[in-house]
Design a protein around this motif. Structure first.
Motif, short mmCIF file in Angstrom:
data_model
loop_
_atom_site.label_atom_id
_atom_site.label_comp_id
_atom_site.label_asym_id
_atom_site.label_seq_id
_atom_site.Cartn_x
_atom_site.Cartn_y
_atom_site.Cartn_z
N LEU A 88 -1.18 4.89 7.34
CA LEU A 88 -1.26 5.22 5.91
C LEU A 88 -2.52 6.00 5.58
O LEU A 88 -2.89 6.13 4.41
N TRP A 133 -2.48 8.82 2.79
CA TRP A 133 -2.38 8.32 1.42
C TRP A 133 -3.69 7.68 0.98
O TRP A 133 -4.15 7.90 -0.15
N GLY A 150 -6.45 10.31 0.64
CA GLY A 150 -6.16 11.12 -0.55
C GLY A 150 -6.54 10.39 -1.82
O GLY A 150 -7.12 10.98 -2.74
N PHE A 151 -6.23 9.09 -1.87
CA PHE A 151 -6.57 8.28 -3.04
C PHE A 151 -8.08 8.18 -3.20
O PHE A 151 -8.62 8.34 -4.30
N THR A 195 1.22 13.23 6.16
CA THR A 195 1.48 12.73 4.80
C THR A 195 2.87 12.14 4.61
O THR A 195 3.09 11.39 3.65
N PRO A 219 3.05 7.90 7.30
CA PRO A 219 3.21 6.86 6.28
C PRO A 219 4.58 6.17 6.35
O PRO A 219 4.68 4.98 6.05
#
Length: 212
Positions: A15, A18, A21-22, A185, A189
């Motif tokens: 993951l 994600w 990116g967060f 991405t 994930p």
């Protein structure tokens, strides 16, 4: 319960796109409201991302080891989880090498450590197929996890082949950026979600192979 926790922990590195990116959105927002040159430099160089990925890799490695220690007692195919442990341990070491590479992350020319890093991430997909096969039959969804990880593996091996050719020719990954992003991405994930789903569905008391 230990295997459920191990499966959840193992999902961490899958993951990474994600999560990074967060984190990037959060720190970018903070930089706008309260400019921090040090944080801006970390974001620009990609070192913050590597530090986060290193943490996720350590978490996944710990989860895979916990799974292996528990699976040895209750699964006849526990040895199929060994490649995942090995490659995650190599990824932990490689992240460390990339962090101290002395250049912006994935900038030209691509270093040997970065090439190895890309290869290890690509090879995690085939490792996940073996990992899920180690507990095949433990719940009805395992076949779905194997199909998803197998599809991701086919792409990752083909993508790795193209990437290594591109790097050997030009010391760049510019021509394979879109497949790279797609794998990181979407496909990784998807495997991570399979691990999390497996963590919630797995029931040790349903195991017909449990040893006394």
């Amino acid at each position: 319960m230990k295997i459920n926790i191990a499966l959840a922990l193992t999902s961490a590195v899958f993951l990474m796109a994600w999560i990074t990116g967060f984190v990037s959105v959060i720190f970018s927002s903070m930089s706008v409201t309260t400019p921090d040159p040090v944080m801006s430099d970390l974001l620009a160089s990609g070192l913050l991302f590597i530090a986060i990925i290193e943490l996720l890799s350590i978490i996944s490695f710990s989860g895979s080891m916990l799974f292996l220690l528990k699976a040895r007692k209750i699964l006849s195919r526990w040895y199929l989880a060994v490649p995942m442990c090995i490659f995650l341990s190599l990824l932990v070491i490689t992240n460390f090498l990339v962090y101290f590479n002395g250049k912006p992350f994935l900038s030209e020319p691509i270093s040997t450590a970065e090439t190895l890093w890309i290869a290890l991430l690509a090879l995690l997909s085939p490792c996940s197929v073996l990992f899920f096969l180690s507990s095949y039959g433990q719940d009805s969804s395992t076949k779905v996890y194997i199909v998803v990880s197998s599809a991701a593996s086919l792409f990752s091996i083909f993508f790795l082949f193209l990437t290594l050719i591109e790097i050997s020719r030009w010391a760049s990954i510019e021509a394979v950026v879109l497949p790279l992003i797609f794998y990181w991405t979407i496909l990784m994930p998807a495997i991570g979600v399979c691990f999390l789903s497996n963590a919630t569905m797995y029931r040790e008391n349903d195991n017909s192979e449990e040893e006394p």
